[in-house]
Design a protein around this motif. Structure first.
Motif, mmCIF file in Angstrom:
data_model
loop_
_atom_site.group_PDB
_atom_site.id
_atom_site.type_symbol
_atom_site.label_atom_id
_atom_site.label_comp_id
_atom_site.label_asym_id
_atom_site.label_seq_id
_atom_site.Cartn_x
_atom_site.Cartn_y
_atom_site.Cartn_z
ATOM 1 N N THR A 70 -6.237 -6.948 8.114
ATOM 2 C CA THR A 70 -6.178 -8.396 7.910
ATOM 3 C C THR A 70 -4.871 -8.785 7.234
ATOM 4 O OG1 THR A 70 -8.578 -8.541 7.767
ATOM 5 C CG2 THR A 70 -7.325 -10.356 6.815
ATOM 6 N N ALA A 71 -4.477 -8.048 6.203
ATOM 7 C CA ALA A 71 -3.216 -8.326 5.509
ATOM 8 C C ALA A 71 -2.037 -8.208 6.469
ATOM 9 C CB ALA A 71 -3.041 -7.372 4.328
ATOM 10 N N LYS A 72 -2.033 -7.174 7.291
ATOM 11 C CA LYS A 72 -0.957 -7.011 8.283
ATOM 12 C C LYS A 72 -0.918 -8.177 9.250
ATOM 13 C CE LYS A 72 -0.850 -1.979 8.466
ATOM 14 N NZ LYS A 72 -1.188 -0.807 9.259
ATOM 15 N N GLN A 73 -2.079 -8.556 9.754
ATOM 16 C CA GLN A 73 -2.148 -9.625 10.739
ATOM 17 C C GLN A 73 -1.661 -10.960 10.155
ATOM 18 O OE1 GLN A 73 -5.847 -9.750 12.809
ATOM 19 N NE2 GLN A 73 -5.324 -11.573 13.960
ATOM 20 N N LEU A 74 -1.942 -11.197 8.890
ATOM 21 C CA LEU A 74 -1.520 -12.435 8.233
ATOM 22 C C LEU A 74 -0.108 -12.325 7.641
ATOM 23 C CD1 LEU A 74 -4.828 -13.411 6.404
ATOM 24 C CD2 LEU A 74 -3.838 -14.486 8.439
ATOM 25 N N LYS A 75 0.509 -11.150 7.817
ATOM 26 C CA LYS A 75 1.843 -10.883 7.259
ATOM 27 C C LYS A 75 1.863 -11.075 5.737
ATOM 28 C CE LYS A 75 4.379 -11.946 11.466
ATOM 29 N NZ LYS A 75 3.388 -12.160 12.443
ATOM 30 N N GLN A 76 0.820 -10.541 5.116
ATOM 31 C CA GLN A 76 0.689 -10.570 3.657
ATOM 32 C C GLN A 76 0.865 -9.158 3.122
ATOM 33 O OE1 GLN A 76 0.259 -13.359 1.889
ATOM 34 N NE2 GLN A 76 -0.009 -14.679 3.665
ATOM 35 N N ASP A 77 1.178 -9.043 1.843
ATOM 36 C CA ASP A 77 1.336 -7.731 1.216
ATOM 37 C C ASP A 77 -0.004 -7.033 0.991
ATOM 38 O OD1 ASP A 77 4.115 -8.039 1.038
ATOM 39 O OD2 ASP A 77 3.946 -9.071 -0.894
ATOM 40 N N ALA A 78 -1.052 -7.819 0.764
ATOM 41 C CA ALA A 78 -2.351 -7.238 0.430
ATOM 42 C C ALA A 78 -3.458 -8.235 0.745
ATOM 43 C CB ALA A 78 -2.390 -6.859 -1.047
ATOM 44 N N ALA A 79 -4.680 -7.722 0.696
ATOM 45 C CA ALA A 79 -5.874 -8.557 0.882
ATOM 46 C C ALA A 79 -6.847 -8.273 -0.251
ATOM 47 C CB ALA A 79 -6.533 -8.253 2.229
ATOM 48 N N LEU A 80 -7.615 -9.279 -0.589
ATOM 49 C CA LEU A 80 -8.636 -9.166 -1.620
ATOM 50 C C LEU A 80 -9.992 -9.074 -0.927
ATOM 51 C CD1 LEU A 80 -9.000 -9.526 -4.808
ATOM 52 C CD2 LEU A 80 -9.640 -11.855 -4.243
ATOM 53 N N ILE A 81 -10.748 -8.037 -1.255
ATOM 54 C CA ILE A 81 -12.099 -7.898 -0.696
ATOM 55 C C ILE A 81 -13.077 -7.763 -1.845
ATOM 56 C CG2 ILE A 81 -11.361 -6.911 1.498
ATOM 57 C CD1 ILE A 81 -12.173 -4.144 0.404
ATOM 58 N N GLY A 82 -14.327 -8.066 -1.564
ATOM 59 C CA GLY A 82 -15.307 -7.968 -2.616
ATOM 60 C C GLY A 82 -16.693 -7.732 -2.087
ATOM 61 N N GLN A 83 -17.562 -7.372 -3.013
ATOM 62 C CA GLN A 83 -18.949 -7.117 -2.672
ATOM 63 C C GLN A 83 -19.810 -7.618 -3.826
ATOM 64 O OE1 GLN A 83 -19.827 -2.970 -2.092
ATOM 65 N NE2 GLN A 83 -21.886 -3.393 -1.404
#
Length: 146
Positions: free
Chosen positions: A48-61
């Motif tokens: 997801t981060a790659k697709q959005l051209k972001q450095d990272a993604a935040l995930i949670g549970q």
């Protein structure tokens, strides 16, 4: 959805961060294929981060979310909230993990905590408090307005 919006609302105002909307992240994540039994949440976050051209993604549970039974003056059981959040880099490396859990205790067990809130709170109120507490430890960006 509550936790996603709580984190997004607070992080988008954090200096030094560029935060995509939850809708953009959800669309990007939905377009990622693969066998759901083999694709881990961290792998999805990196893609997801790659697709959005972001450095990272935040995930949670969300691990625990129990509403209080009773009123602001007395609850049995009280509200309980527990969750885990990870920041995953576009290369798949987990950069940070934060955990929060709280079951509100009665005044006889936690006088200062009860006085801090002046009552038994709802699970939503406890979640807001938990997000704020967890973000005090968040190592990216700076607290304060952009």
């Amino acid at each position: 959805m509550l936790f996603r919006s709580l984190f997004w609302t607070r992080l988008r105002h954090r200096a030094g961060l560029v935060v995509s909307s939850p809708g953009d992240g959800g669309k990007a994540e939905a377009s990622i294929g693969g066998d759901p039994l083999k694709v881990t949440p961290e792998m999805k976050a990196a893609a997801t981060a790659k697709q959005l051209k972001q450095d990272a993604a935040l995930i949670g549970q969300v691990l625990v979310y129990q509403e209080r039974v009773g009123s602001r003056l007395g609850a049995n059981p009280p509200a309980s909230v527990g969750f885990e959040v990870k920041v995953v880099a576009a290369d798949g490396q987990v950069l940070w993990v934060g955990n929060y859990y709280e079951r509100q205790r009665p005044m006889t067990e936690d006088f200062m905590g009860f006085i801090h809130r002046w009552a038994f709170v709802t699970a939503d109120e406890l979640a807001q408090y938990g997000v704020d507490e967890l973000l005090k430890e968040f190592p990216f960006g700076a607290e304060g307005e952009k």
